[in-house]
Write a protein that holds these residues in place. Structure first.
Motif, short mmCIF file in Angstrom:
data_model
loop_
_atom_site.label_atom_id
_atom_site.label_comp_id
_atom_site.label_asym_id
_atom_site.label_seq_id
_atom_site.Cartn_x
_atom_site.Cartn_y
_atom_site.Cartn_z
N SER A 187 8.82 1.45 -3.06
CA SER A 187 7.84 2.45 -3.50
C SER A 187 7.79 2.48 -5.02
O SER A 187 8.81 2.37 -5.69
CB SER A 187 8.24 3.84 -2.98
N THR A 238 -1.60 2.30 4.54
CA THR A 238 -0.28 2.87 4.79
C THR A 238 -0.40 3.85 5.95
O THR A 238 -1.52 4.17 6.37
CB THR A 238 0.25 3.61 3.55
N PRO A 239 0.71 4.37 6.45
CA PRO A 239 0.61 5.35 7.54
C PRO A 239 -0.15 6.61 7.16
O PRO A 239 -0.68 7.30 8.03
CB PRO A 239 2.07 5.67 7.86
N THR A 240 -0.25 6.92 5.86
CA THR A 240 -0.88 8.18 5.46
C THR A 240 -2.14 8.05 4.62
O THR A 240 -2.85 9.03 4.44
CB THR A 240 0.13 9.04 4.66
N ALA A 241 -2.43 6.85 4.10
CA ALA A 241 -3.59 6.71 3.21
C ALA A 241 -4.02 5.25 3.10
O ALA A 241 -3.30 4.35 3.53
CB ALA A 241 -3.26 7.25 1.82
N TYR A 289 -5.42 2.54 0.11
CA TYR A 289 -5.56 2.33 -1.32
C TYR A 289 -6.30 1.02 -1.58
O TYR A 289 -6.02 0.02 -0.95
CB TYR A 289 -4.18 2.26 -1.99
N LYS A 317 2.88 2.86 -2.73
CA LYS A 317 3.13 4.29 -2.90
C LYS A 317 3.92 4.91 -1.76
O LYS A 317 4.19 6.10 -1.79
CB LYS A 317 1.80 5.02 -3.06
N SER A 318 4.27 4.12 -0.75
CA SER A 318 5.03 4.70 0.36
C SER A 318 5.91 3.65 1.00
O SER A 318 5.75 2.45 0.77
CB SER A 318 4.08 5.30 1.39
#
Length: 114
Positions: free
Chosen positions: A38, A71-74, A76, A95-96
Motif C-alpha cells: 500500500s 480494488t475491493p472498495t474502489a 482507480y 492504495k489498498s
C-alpha cells in the motif's frame, strides 16, 4: 500485486485480462511487480503482440479506454499513459491491500479483407 498467500492462482487471475484481438495479436498488461505494498506507485506496461512478455508494437493510445486498477472498495485510473518504445506505459497508486485487478478496454478496429 497479489499477496503470496494466493499463490499461482492469484497471479494467473492478474494475467487473465479482457483483451481485444488486435490484427491477430494479443493485448496484455504487465505490472512492474506482482507483489506491491500500500502506498507504492508502480508502472504498468500495456503490450501488444505474440512475443510474451515482450511487446512487438505499441498499442494505439487512442483505442485504449478504462485503464484501471480495481480494488475491493474502489476503482482507480492509470495515469500518465504514453508510448515508451514498443509498449504503452501508465502509472497507478496502490492504495489498498488484497487482490488487485488491472484492466484495459479497447475500441474495436475494423479491417476490410478481400
Amino acid at each position: 500485486m497479489v499477496s503470496p498467500r494466493y499463490g499461482w492462482q492469484g497471479m494467473l487471475a492478474c494475467l487473465i485480462l479482457p483483451a481485444q484481438l488486435l490484427v491477430a495479436h494479443d493485448l496484455y498488461l504487465m505490472p512492474a511487480s506482482f507483489f506491491v505494498t500500500s502506498g507504492e506507485r508502480i508502472v504498468v506496461s500495456i503490450n501488444n503482440g505474440d512475443s510474451f512478455p515482450k511487446s512487438e508494437v505499441a498499442p494505439q493510445i487512442n483505442r485504449l479506454q478504462d485503464t484501471d486498477l480495481i480494488t475491493p472498495t474502489a476503482i482507480y485510473n492509470m495515469t500518465s499513459l504514453g508510448v515508451n518504445g514498443k509498449a504503452v506505459q501508465g502509472e497507478v497508486n496502490i492504495k489498498s491491500k488484497g487482490t488487485l485487478i488491472l484492466t484495459a478496454r479497447t475500441i474495436p478496429a475494423y479491417i476490410d479483407q478481400e
